[in-house]
Structure formats: structure tokens, C-alpha cells
Scaffold this active site. Sequence first.
Site, PDB file in Angstrom:
ATOM      1  N   CYS A 168       0.873  -1.165   0.000  1.00  0.00           N
ATOM      2  CA  CYS A 168       0.000   0.000   0.000  1.00  0.00           C
ATOM      3  C   CYS A 168       0.912   1.217   0.000  1.00  0.00           C
ATOM      4  O   CYS A 168       2.116   1.085  -0.222  1.00  0.00           O
ATOM      5  CB  CYS A 168      -1.003  -0.018   1.152  1.00  0.00           C
ATOM      6  SG  CYS A 168      -0.310   0.136   2.782  1.00  0.00           S
ATOM      7  N   CYS A 199      -1.770   2.870  -6.027  1.00  0.00           N
ATOM      8  CA  CYS A 199      -0.997   1.787  -5.418  1.00  0.00           C
ATOM      9  C   CYS A 199       0.400   1.719  -6.012  1.00  0.00           C
ATOM     10  O   CYS A 199       0.585   1.969  -7.199  1.00  0.00           O
ATOM     11  CB  CYS A 199      -1.679   0.444  -5.657  1.00  0.00           C
ATOM     12  SG  CYS A 199      -2.939   0.067  -4.458  1.00  0.00           S
ATOM     13  N   CYS A 212      -4.721  -0.756  -1.824  1.00  0.00           N
ATOM     14  CA  CYS A 212      -5.087   0.652  -1.976  1.00  0.00           C
ATOM     15  C   CYS A 212      -6.487   0.800  -2.556  1.00  0.00           C
ATOM     16  O   CYS A 212      -6.933  -0.047  -3.316  1.00  0.00           O
ATOM     17  CB  CYS A 212      -4.100   1.345  -2.902  1.00  0.00           C
ATOM     18  SG  CYS A 212      -2.392   1.108  -2.407  1.00  0.00           S
TER      19      CYS A 212
END
Length: 138
Positions: free
Chosen positions: A7, A84, A79
Site C-alpha cells: 500500500c 498503489c 489501496c
Amino acid sequence: MNILFLCVGNSARSQMAEGLARHLFGDAAHVQSAGSAPSSVNPLAIAALAELGIDISGHRSKPVGSVKTSDVDIVITLCAEEVCPTLPIKVERLHWPLADPSFVAGTDDERLQRFRETRDEIRSRLLRFGAERGLLRR
């Protein structure tokens, strides 16, 4: 199997996923996490996992560049509203779009509740993923 959770901040979602996966999969998988803009592990992520008896208080946020990509079999990005991180390697990729609970406003209890909800969603997805791939501890 070598699993990498990615993430942005490597502070909440990917840290909880790493802790949960280690707990659920044991030695069946090597698990790590990283972020494109690492910060520090969110205390509410630590608290949410502690409620399940999982200690991630010793985890540290790590940059994507610190990951030995040749060892990665699967990348799971977490994400939702942000971009991301990506890795320029050919591996299996899964995307679990989850909103970052760190950005939720409110009282401490309301914020912790959001972390619990995110934790529980990650746990549910990991249980399905682990069952499909024979990774769950017996």
C-alpha cells in the site's frame, strides 16, 4: 509461497495484512509488506490486531525498494483511493481495494472501530485466499 502486501504508507492495511497472514498461514508462507511512501505503523493498527492476540508492535514501515523482488510469488495491493505502488516484476497480482482507515475522522473509539472493520475485511479475504491455496494452519 512468498507474499508481499503493498500500500502507500505501509502503516495500516498492509501491516495488518502481514500480521494476520503470518498468524493464519504460519510456515506455509513467507509474508512481508512495504509501501511506496512508508511512514510508521499506526498505533490503531497495532491495537486492532492486539485484540486478536496478534502483536505487530515490532513491525516497521518499509519502502518498496527494500523488498527482494526475486523472492516474491504474489503481490497483493490494498489501496483504494490512492495510487498503489507497483513492482516491475512478473508475478501474480491481486488487488483488494480497501479504504485507508488512517484517514477516518472522529473520536478515538470511532477511529478504532474503522480499523477493526478493515482488519476484519482483510482477515476474511485472507481466510478465503488461504483456503483456496492450502495455506491455512491446521
